[in-house]
Design a protein around this motif. Structure first.
Motif, mmCIF file in Angstrom:
data_model
loop_
_atom_site.group_PDB
_atom_site.id
_atom_site.type_symbol
_atom_site.label_atom_id
_atom_site.label_comp_id
_atom_site.label_asym_id
_atom_site.label_seq_id
_atom_site.Cartn_x
_atom_site.Cartn_y
_atom_site.Cartn_z
ATOM 1 N N HIS A 12 -24.655 2.413 45.069
ATOM 2 C CA HIS A 12 -24.217 2.526 46.466
ATOM 3 C C HIS A 12 -25.050 3.581 47.137
ATOM 4 O O HIS A 12 -25.090 4.728 46.701
ATOM 5 C CB HIS A 12 -22.729 2.919 46.529
ATOM 6 C CG HIS A 12 -21.832 1.737 46.436
ATOM 7 N ND1 HIS A 12 -21.674 0.852 47.482
ATOM 8 C CD2 HIS A 12 -21.063 1.287 45.426
ATOM 9 C CE1 HIS A 12 -20.827 -0.094 47.110
ATOM 10 N NE2 HIS A 12 -20.447 0.140 45.870
ATOM 11 N N ASN A 13 -25.712 3.160 48.168
ATOM 12 C CA ASN A 13 -26.665 4.036 48.840
ATOM 13 C C ASN A 13 -26.175 4.150 50.280
ATOM 14 O O ASN A 13 -26.619 3.455 51.157
ATOM 15 C CB ASN A 13 -28.034 3.356 48.703
ATOM 16 C CG ASN A 13 -29.067 3.887 49.645
ATOM 17 O OD1 ASN A 13 -28.966 5.021 50.089
ATOM 18 N ND2 ASN A 13 -30.062 3.069 49.958
ATOM 19 N N GLY A 14 -25.172 5.037 50.481
ATOM 20 C CA GLY A 14 -24.540 5.125 51.797
ATOM 21 C C GLY A 14 -23.795 3.846 52.081
ATOM 22 O O GLY A 14 -22.746 3.591 51.492
ATOM 23 N N THR A 15 -24.329 3.007 52.953
ATOM 24 C CA THR A 15 -23.649 1.781 53.345
ATOM 25 C C THR A 15 -24.042 0.579 52.489
ATOM 26 O O THR A 15 -23.283 -0.371 52.361
ATOM 27 C CB THR A 15 -23.958 1.443 54.814
ATOM 28 O OG1 THR A 15 -25.364 1.554 55.002
ATOM 29 C CG2 THR A 15 -23.229 2.389 55.750
ATOM 30 N N ASN A 16 -25.254 0.637 51.899
ATOM 31 C CA ASN A 16 -25.761 -0.538 51.180
ATOM 32 C C ASN A 16 -25.487 -0.472 49.689
ATOM 33 O O ASN A 16 -25.471 0.602 49.103
ATOM 34 C CB ASN A 16 -27.272 -0.668 51.366
ATOM 35 C CG ASN A 16 -27.641 -0.878 52.822
ATOM 36 O OD1 ASN A 16 -26.918 -1.562 53.546
ATOM 37 N ND2 ASN A 16 -28.727 -0.270 53.243
#
Ligand SMILES: Nc1ncnc2c1ncn2[C@@H]1O[C@H](COP(=O)(O)OP(=O)(O)O)[C@@H](O)[C@H]1O
Ligand SMILES: [Mg+2]
Length: 240
Positions: A12-16
């Motif tokens: 999970h990279n912030g929102t993505n």
């Protein structure tokens, strides 16, 4: 033997949700030299880290000589790593405050053998000699060239006589002369001790010497010379 079953890794990279590995299946028999290739960002380092239990998969399993490692706790992982794996990084990863000899001794001491210091020092000295560093035992990493640092890292990886050596672009930061030296040392270990050698490399001259080439692209194996034909596209690996 290394078995990889349905291995997936997402982050999970912030929102993505970034899918780094999207379903990898491999069997690497004991004693094989396998090269892992593929473009930058295809997931090679992530795969190697998962093989070593340095990171946990999102799905799937890595099985080392019959032991599935995904549910082991840190102590159990450290134990199996100490017994089975040597790891070599592109950037050496030596401890700057320790001498060459102390860096090579470290796995031995972490393995709870510090009471056998004499034996450990003798073995570490012998290993450093075997990689051509007999006269650099008491040098600190900063006092060593890149090629020398990587040879210290090899000696450290060999210290506990691991049956499996994982190397992530071990010659990537070295000039061709030093790279060749490091490669020869890895291959000698592979031949003489029948270690499994799994090496990430961009260098076709290196991969040509491997018994097997596994090509990653976008988190999937797109070619594996052990299976001869390109991997079939299955439901599991085309659903992204
Ligand atoms: N901790 C992380 N957070 C977000 N993205 C990551 C992380 N680790 C790796 N990635 C991404 O996953 C992809 C694969 O990375 P990596 O396994 O290092 O590839 P390779 O070694 O083949 O160059 C890259 O796009 C990278 O940016
Ligand atoms: Mg990488």
């Amino acid at each position: 033997m290394i078995e990889v079953q349905g291995l997936k890794k997402s982050i999970h990279n912030g929102t993505n949700l970034v899918e780094i590995l999207r379903g990898i299946d491999l069997t690497i028999p004991q004693g094989q030299f396998a090269a892992i290739m593929g473009p930058s960002g295809s997931g090679k380092s992530t795969l190697l880290g998962l093989l070593a239990g340095l990171d946990a998969p999102t799905e799937g399993e890595v099985i080392l000589d019959g032991t599935p490692i995904s549910h082991l706790n840190e102590d159990e992982l450290a134990e199996i790593r100490g017994r089975k794996l040597g790891f070599v990084f592109q950037s050496y990863q030596l401890i700057p405050m320790l001498t060459a000899l102390e860096n090579v001794l470290l796995p031995f001491e972490l393995n709870g053998s510090s009471h056998r210091t004499g034996e450990g020092r003798a073995r570490a000295t012998e290993l450093l000699d075997s990689v051509g560093l007999a006269d650099r035992l008491h040098h600190y990493p900063v006092q060593l060239s890149g090629g020398e640092q990587q040879r210290v890292a090899l000696a450290r990886a060999f210290m506990l006589e691991p049956p499996i050596v994982l190397a992530d672009e071990p010659t990537g930061n070295l000039d061709s002369h030093n790279g060749e030296h490091v490669l020869e040392l890895l291959l000698r270990r592979h031949r003489e001790s029948r270690t499994t050698l799994v090496m990430v490399t961009h260098d076709p001259q290196v991969s040509e010497r491997a018994e097997r080439r596994i090509i990653l692209h976008d988190g999937l194996v797109i070619k594996d010379t052990a299976t001869a034909t390109p991997m079939a596209v299955t439901e599991a690996n085309c659903d992204s």
